[in-house]
Write an enzyme that holds these catalytic residues in place. Structure first.
Site, PDB file in Angstrom:
ATOM      1  N   ALA A  71       1.120  -1.095  -0.315  1.00 41.34           N
ATOM      2  CA  ALA A  71      -0.125   0.073   0.103  1.00 41.34           C
ATOM      3  C   ALA A  71       0.783   1.525   0.314  1.00 41.34           C
ATOM      4  O   ALA A  71       1.593   0.875   0.595  1.00 41.34           O
ATOM      5  CB  ALA A  71      -1.086   0.118   1.131  1.00 41.34           C
ATOM      6  N   GLY A 116       0.839  -4.882   0.704  1.00 40.37           N
ATOM      7  CA  GLY A 116      -0.954  -4.932  -0.032  1.00 40.37           C
ATOM      8  C   GLY A 116      -0.088  -5.721  -1.337  1.00 40.37           C
ATOM      9  O   GLY A 116      -0.892  -6.166  -1.798  1.00 40.37           O
ATOM     10  N   GLU A 119      -1.020  -9.276  -0.956  1.00 44.70           N
ATOM     11  CA  GLU A 119      -1.780  -9.080  -0.306  1.00 44.70           C
ATOM     12  C   GLU A 119      -2.796  -9.180  -1.376  1.00 44.70           C
ATOM     13  O   GLU A 119      -4.141 -10.570  -1.916  1.00 44.70           O
ATOM     14  CB  GLU A 119      -2.654  -8.628   0.738  1.00 44.70           C
ATOM     15  CG  GLU A 119      -1.680  -8.634   1.785  1.00 44.70           C
ATOM     16  CD  GLU A 119      -2.481  -7.366   2.700  1.00 44.70           C
ATOM     17  OE1 GLU A 119      -1.867  -5.864   2.540  1.00 44.70           O
ATOM     18  OE2 GLU A 119      -3.085  -7.886   4.119  1.00 44.70           O
ATOM     19  N   GLU A 139       4.485  -5.067   7.359  1.00 46.13           N
ATOM     20  CA  GLU A 139       3.483  -3.850   7.820  1.00 46.13           C
ATOM     21  C   GLU A 139       4.071  -3.416   9.057  1.00 46.13           C
ATOM     22  O   GLU A 139       3.847  -2.626   9.580  1.00 46.13           O
ATOM     23  CB  GLU A 139       1.526  -4.380   7.880  1.00 46.13           C
ATOM     24  CG  GLU A 139       0.934  -4.292   6.521  1.00 46.13           C
ATOM     25  CD  GLU A 139       1.583  -5.680   5.775  1.00 46.13           C
ATOM     26  OE1 GLU A 139       2.270  -6.334   5.768  1.00 46.13           O
ATOM     27  OE2 GLU A 139       0.559  -5.892   4.850  1.00 46.13           O
TER      28      GLU A 139
END
Ligand code: CAA
Length: 265
Positions: A71, A116, A119, A139
């Site tokens: 992200a 992310g 993911e 993270e």
């Protein structure tokens, strides 16, 4: 002078029956800002509109260094819990789109697939990757936790103990360990071989009944994480449904008549 129109951060191309989704933000290693996530959502909506002619989707990262490095960290400074929730919900919306896509979606990883990015790859049906790839959920190093499904899908793929070890340590693993863990189902020497391999798999898929492949995907996605009884009921439903399809009648007839099937297109 007029400002330059913003370059699209996600490109969608159709090549025959293959759709290619390219995340193209190489300066930030293709990090998933909300605009990239919105563009991905839009790309998969367009793929859904073209579903009848798409037999496989490849998701790739541009720039040669990363699939997606996570992200967008730059957009997180000063963000509130409510903004964090919205970001996670947007990530999950994209994942749901990928899982709702009738055609199989292959994550083609060449470089970093982190946070992310991993993911996103996990929301795809399976991951193909080059030798130059690395994977991780870093993270906790940022005081965060996975937010786009890492705590849910990573344990399903690599098992809960290994997922915990990866998520708590935040360490990066290379291709050998990723293959050994079952995270990557096929490895390739380089990007060219990766894309050729993924296209070959789509070509194999395209020889089968599109209705049956979509049915299998719906059952696999729908049953994930459910109890045995619920999962079995979903499979029975999909199996029964197959008996009502022209493709099933054609596939079985073709086998018995010793000829190639002509499935719906
Ligand atoms: N978000 C925003 N920008 C990113 C980024 C990210 N996730 N990852 C890399 N970038 C940017 C860098 O800031 C840098 O930009 P500048 O050139 O403007 O400084 C550029 O991409 C190149 O990165 P590096 O200079 O850091 O390249 P490197 O080769 O030294 O390191 C790397 C590569 C190891 C991938 C490193 O960039 C890195 O650790 N990135 C962050 C990985 C990460 O923590 N991802 C998880 C994000 S949180 C998340 O994803 C939450 C969730 O579950 C939803």
């Amino acid at each position: 002078p007029e400002p330059e129109p913003a370059r699209p951060e996600v490109d969608l191309a159709f090549d025959g029956d293959v759709a290619i989704v390219t995340i193209d933000r190489p300066k930030a290693l293709n990090a998933l800002s909300s605009s990239v996530l919105e563009a991905l959502d839009d790309a998969f909506a367009r793929i859904a509109d073209a579903a009848a002619s798409v037999r496989g989707v490849l998701v790739v990262g541009a720039g040669g260094r990363a699939f997606v490095a996570g992200a967008d960290i730059a957009g997180m400074a000063g963000a509130t819990p409510e903004e964090g929730r919205r970001s996670a919900e947007l990530g999950h919306r994209v994942a749901a789109r990928i899982e709702a896509c009738d055609a199989p979606v292959i994550a083609c990883v060449d470089g970093f697939a982190l946070g992310g990015g991993l993911e996103l790859a996990l929301a795809c049906d399976f991951i193909y990757a080059t030798d130059a790839s690395s994977f991780g959920q870093p993270e906790v190093r940022l005081g965060l936790i996975p937010g786009f499904g890492g705590t849910v899908r990573l344990p399903r793929v690599v098992g809960p103990a290994r997922a915990k070890e990866l998520i708590y340590s935040g360490r990066r693993i290379g291709i050998d360990e990723a293959v050994e863990a079952g995270l990557v189902v096929r490895r390739f020497a380089d990007r060219e071989a990766l894309l050729a391999g993924a296209r070959e798999t789509v070509a194999q898929i395209a020889q089968n009944s599109p209705v049956a492949v979509a049915n299998a995907k719906r059952v696999l996605v729908g049953a994930a994480g459910r109890s045995t009884d619920e999962a079995v009921a979903i499979e029975v439903g999909g199996f029964a449904e197959a008996f009502g399809t022209d493709d099933m009648r054609e596939g079985v007839a073709a086998f018995l008549e010793k000829r190639s099937p002509g499935f719906s297109s």
